[in-house]
Design an enzyme around this catalytic site. Structure first.
Site, PDB file in Angstrom:
ATOM      1  N   CYS A   4       0.827  -1.217   0.000  1.00 20.75           N
ATOM      2  CA  CYS A   4       0.000   0.000   0.000  1.00 20.75           C
ATOM      3  C   CYS A   4       0.853   1.256   0.000  1.00 20.75           C
ATOM      4  O   CYS A   4       0.690   2.136  -0.834  1.00 20.75           O
ATOM      5  CB  CYS A   4      -0.932   0.001   1.207  1.00 20.75           C
ATOM      6  N   HIS A   5       1.779   1.362   0.955  1.00 21.96           N
ATOM      7  CA  HIS A   5       2.578   2.586   1.030  1.00 21.96           C
ATOM      8  C   HIS A   5       4.065   2.283   1.125  1.00 21.96           C
ATOM      9  O   HIS A   5       4.843   3.152   1.501  1.00 21.96           O
ATOM     10  CB  HIS A   5       2.114   3.449   2.204  1.00 21.96           C
ATOM     11  N   GLY A   6       4.460   1.029   0.851  1.00 24.50           N
ATOM     12  CA  GLY A   6       5.867   0.701   0.746  1.00 24.50           C
ATOM     13  C   GLY A   6       6.619   0.624   2.057  1.00 24.50           C
ATOM     14  O   GLY A   6       7.682   1.205   2.197  1.00 24.50           O
TER      15      GLY A   6
END
Lengths: 227, 55
Positions: free
Chosen positions: A191-193
């Site tokens: 999702c956001h690394g």
């Protein structure tokens, strides 16, 4: 009783009247209550042992014992009912059997090959069980805690070094990370690394905390119980 | 009666203790007899009665 009250009222008003008359100098004869009030007859209410009012009171303890016995019997019933109610209410607060049955998960470790990460569902959340290789264990043990955002040593996070047990929910916004991905060979949240290492610790990306380690134990060599 | 009154009922403390103690035995008696009545009324339908058929 009503008669006595009204007599008292009449008596009081007569007294007031006579006082005022006395003040004006007129002599008045007052009626006295004690001479013409009759003592009521309570024979119908008396127990047999006290019908005769002139007898010595020798049965008081027995009579009181009877009364207290009745009250006490009622109290025993009350205590029984109260205990049952308290038991029911307190018992309703404890977890029911189906909830308790779902609260734990038992995993056969022989099915998980070395180097693999397996996902289970536990309490509605994904649970990652990772069979770590000796190389991975060595790497994670060698990481200095000063480099970590959420400093925890590897030994604090595992019970047995070859088994990593974490809840698979990213501590950033709750996505499910992907196993065996990312820059640190552990988990990677798409999702956001966020990059987690093979100990479930946050190493890179926006997540603030390490992956949560649930309480788990190994009852014997081949089984793992989480919960 | 006189003895019971003087030893148990006269003081509130002993009275309360006597009530609690007899509540314990009362509960036991009620529970055991209620179970016994239930078992006699449902004789032949309970698991412990038909257990032999399935084992």
């Amino acid at each position: 009783m009503m008669k006595a009250v009204s007599c008292a009222y009449v008596r009081a008003s007569a007294q007031a009247l006579s006082n005022s008359l006395r003040a004006t100098g007129v002599a008045v004869a007052t009626r006295q209550a004690h001479s013409d009030l009759q003592v009521p007859d309570f024979t119908a209410y008396r127990r047999d042992s006290v019908k005769d009012t002139r007898r010595r009171n020798e049965t008081a303890e027995e009579r009181k014992a009877f009364s207290y016995l009745l009250v006490g019997a009622g109290a025993v019933g009350g205590v029984y009912a109260a205990k049952g109610m308290v038991n029911a209410f307190v018992g309703s607060m404890s977890a029911s059997a189906d909830v308790l049955a779902m609260a734990k998960i038992e995993i056969k470790l022989a099915d998980i090959a070395e180097g693999k990460s397996v996902t289970f569902k536990w309490r509605g959340k994904p649970l990652f069980i990772r069979h770590r290789t000796p190389a991975e264990i060595e790497t994670e043990r060698g990481v200095p805690t000063s480099q970590l955002r959420d400093p925890e040593t590897d030994d604090q996070r595992v019970v047995k070094p070859q088994w990593l047990v974490v809840i698979g929910v990213c501590t950033h916004l709750g996505c499910v990370p992907i196993a065996n991905a990312g820059d640190f060979g552990g988990y990677y949240c798409p999702c956001h690394g966020s990059h987690y290492d093979a100990s479930g610790r946050i190493r890179k990306g926006p997540a603030p905390l390490n992956l949560e380690v649930p309480t788990h134990e190994f009852p014997d060599e081949t089984t793992l119980v989480v919960g | 009666m006189k003895v019971i009154y003087n030893t148990l009922f006269k003081r509130t403390s002993t009275y309360a203790v006597a009530i609690m103690a007899s509540a314990f035995f009362f509960e036991r008696a009620i529970d055991v007899s209620a179970n016994m009545i239930f078992d006699t009324v449902n004789k032949g339908k309970l698991w412990k009665d038909i257990k032999g058929k399935y084992e």
